[in-house]
Write a protein that holds these residues in place. Structure first.
Motif, PDB file in Angstrom:
ATOM      1  N   VAL A  60       0.897  -0.926   0.031  1.00 20.57           N
ATOM      2  CA  VAL A  60      -0.105   0.041  -0.097  1.00 20.57           C
ATOM      3  C   VAL A  60       0.966   1.357  -0.078  1.00 20.57           C
ATOM      4  O   VAL A  60       1.567   1.510   1.023  1.00 20.57           O
ATOM      5  N   VAL A  61       0.868   2.147  -1.096  1.00 24.65           N
ATOM      6  CA  VAL A  61       1.453   3.223  -1.327  1.00 24.65           C
ATOM      7  C   VAL A  61       0.677   4.537  -0.592  1.00 24.65           C
ATOM      8  O   VAL A  61       1.323   5.134   0.150  1.00 24.65           O
ATOM      9  N   SER A  62      -0.479   4.503  -1.009  1.00 21.47           N
ATOM     10  CA  SER A  62      -1.485   5.423  -0.348  1.00 21.47           C
ATOM     11  C   SER A  62      -2.627   4.984  -0.354  1.00 21.47           C
ATOM     12  O   SER A  62      -3.037   3.951  -1.043  1.00 21.47           O
ATOM     13  N   SER A  63      -3.445   5.665   0.623  1.00 18.38           N
ATOM     14  CA  SER A  63      -4.951   5.114   0.854  1.00 18.38           C
ATOM     15  C   SER A  63      -5.784   5.668  -0.546  1.00 18.38           C
ATOM     16  O   SER A  63      -7.144   5.568  -0.559  1.00 18.38           O
ATOM     17  N   ALA A  64      -5.286   6.405  -1.357  1.00 19.28           N
ATOM     18  CA  ALA A  64      -5.822   6.840  -2.821  1.00 19.28           C
ATOM     19  C   ALA A  64      -5.575   5.928  -3.690  1.00 19.28           C
ATOM     20  O   ALA A  64      -6.176   6.068  -4.933  1.00 19.28           O
ATOM     21  N   ASP A  65      -5.039   4.809  -3.546  1.00 15.22           N
ATOM     22  CA  ASP A  65      -4.848   3.585  -4.445  1.00 15.22           C
ATOM     23  C   ASP A  65      -6.319   3.092  -4.564  1.00 15.22           C
ATOM     24  O   ASP A  65      -7.248   2.968  -3.830  1.00 15.22           O
ATOM     25  N   PRO A  66      -6.557   2.738  -6.300  1.00 19.16           N
ATOM     26  CA  PRO A  66      -7.971   2.481  -6.276  1.00 19.16           C
ATOM     27  C   PRO A  66      -8.420   0.925  -5.840  1.00 19.16           C
ATOM     28  O   PRO A  66      -7.440   0.168  -5.966  1.00 19.16           O
ATOM     29  N   ALA A  67      -9.677   0.510  -5.518  1.00 20.86           N
ATOM     30  CA  ALA A  67     -10.211  -0.532  -5.468  1.00 20.86           C
ATOM     31  C   ALA A  67     -11.421  -0.726  -6.182  1.00 20.86           C
ATOM     32  O   ALA A  67     -12.248   0.313  -6.036  1.00 20.86           O
ATOM     33  N   LEU A  68     -11.493  -1.856  -6.976  1.00 23.03           N
ATOM     34  CA  LEU A  68     -12.823  -2.019  -7.967  1.00 23.03           C
ATOM     35  C   LEU A  68     -13.689  -3.025  -7.343  1.00 23.03           C
ATOM     36  O   LEU A  68     -13.478  -4.145  -6.885  1.00 23.03           O
ATOM     37  N   HIS A  69     -15.005  -2.680  -7.027  1.00 21.15           N
ATOM     38  CA  HIS A  69     -15.914  -3.447  -6.451  1.00 21.15           C
ATOM     39  C   HIS A  69     -17.044  -3.532  -7.512  1.00 21.15           C
ATOM     40  O   HIS A  69     -17.427  -2.472  -8.340  1.00 21.15           O
ATOM     41  N   VAL A  70     -17.379  -4.834  -7.646  1.00 22.52           N
ATOM     42  CA  VAL A  70     -18.468  -5.118  -8.761  1.00 22.52           C
ATOM     43  C   VAL A  70     -19.869  -5.759  -8.100  1.00 22.52           C
ATOM     44  O   VAL A  70     -19.571  -6.640  -7.318  1.00 22.52           O
ATOM     45  N   PHE A  71     -20.761  -5.127  -8.151  1.00 18.92           N
ATOM     46  CA  PHE A  71     -22.080  -5.290  -7.366  1.00 18.92           C
ATOM     47  C   PHE A  71     -23.383  -5.955  -8.224  1.00 18.92           C
ATOM     48  O   PHE A  71     -23.242  -5.612  -9.446  1.00 18.92           O
ATOM     49  N   SER A  84     -24.962  -5.269 -13.388  1.00 14.15           N
ATOM     50  CA  SER A  84     -23.672  -5.533 -12.694  1.00 14.15           C
ATOM     51  C   SER A  84     -23.161  -4.068 -12.797  1.00 14.15           C
ATOM     52  O   SER A  84     -22.545  -3.802 -13.760  1.00 14.15           O
ATOM     53  N   GLN A  85     -22.931  -3.419 -11.692  1.00 11.46           N
ATOM     54  CA  GLN A  85     -22.480  -2.088 -11.399  1.00 11.46           C
ATOM     55  C   GLN A  85     -20.930  -2.312 -10.982  1.00 11.46           C
ATOM     56  O   GLN A  85     -20.733  -2.900  -9.899  1.00 11.46           O
ATOM     57  N   GLU A  86     -20.138  -1.312 -11.532  1.00 14.76           N
ATOM     58  CA  GLU A  86     -18.772  -1.490 -10.960  1.00 14.76           C
ATOM     59  C   GLU A  86     -18.643  -0.251 -10.459  1.00 14.76           C
ATOM     60  O   GLU A  86     -19.460   0.919 -10.692  1.00 14.76           O
ATOM     61  N   VAL A  87     -17.866  -0.068  -9.213  1.00 13.27           N
ATOM     62  CA  VAL A  87     -17.859   1.158  -8.361  1.00 13.27           C
ATOM     63  C   VAL A  87     -16.277   1.231  -7.954  1.00 13.27           C
ATOM     64  O   VAL A  87     -15.620   0.149  -7.368  1.00 13.27           O
ATOM     65  N   LEU A  88     -15.724   2.100  -8.402  1.00 11.84           N
ATOM     66  CA  LEU A  88     -14.250   2.424  -7.829  1.00 11.84           C
ATOM     67  C   LEU A  88     -14.282   3.392  -6.758  1.00 11.84           C
ATOM     68  O   LEU A  88     -14.715   4.357  -6.590  1.00 11.84           O
ATOM     69  N   SER A  89     -13.465   3.009  -5.709  1.00  9.98           N
ATOM     70  CA  SER A  89     -13.444   3.476  -4.506  1.00  9.98           C
ATOM     71  C   SER A  89     -11.920   3.658  -4.037  1.00  9.98           C
ATOM     72  O   SER A  89     -11.246   2.807  -4.674  1.00  9.98           O
TER      73      SER A  89
END
Length: 99
Positions: A60-71, A84-89
């Protein structure tokens, strides 16, 4: 001497007036809000269940690194969401050391 005193007095007056008139400010979006306020600010609101989550591999370099969630979306209450919705957080940081 008189000019310096007048300048100092005027400066104090502006500072006092600014602190009385200034509206409260929020420095970040993490300020607690009501559910209704979150709903109003959101582009889309839906119920769903998480199908998958992908995070970048590595340290982990930064808490701003992206995570992709698929719902898999069940119900849409506001805005538009796909079946099927992708959410980038933002990727959460490492857990705090509890020792």
């Amino acid at each position: 001497m008189r000019r310096t005193a007048a300048t100092l007095l005027l400066s104090c007056l502006f500072v006092a007036l600014g602190s009385v008139v200034a509206a409260p400010a929020s420095a970040c979006s993490c300020v607690p809000q009501t559910t209704q306020q979150y709903f109003e600010r959101a582009d889309a609101v839906f119920t769903a269940h998480l199908v998958s989550r992908e995070e970048p591999v590595g340290t982990v370099v930064s808490s701003a690194d992206p995570a992709l969630h698929v719902f898999a979306v069940d119900t849409v209450f506001k805005g538009t969401a796909q079946t099927s919705q992708e959410v980038l957080s933002l990727r959460p940081g490492p857990p705090a050391d509890s020792s």
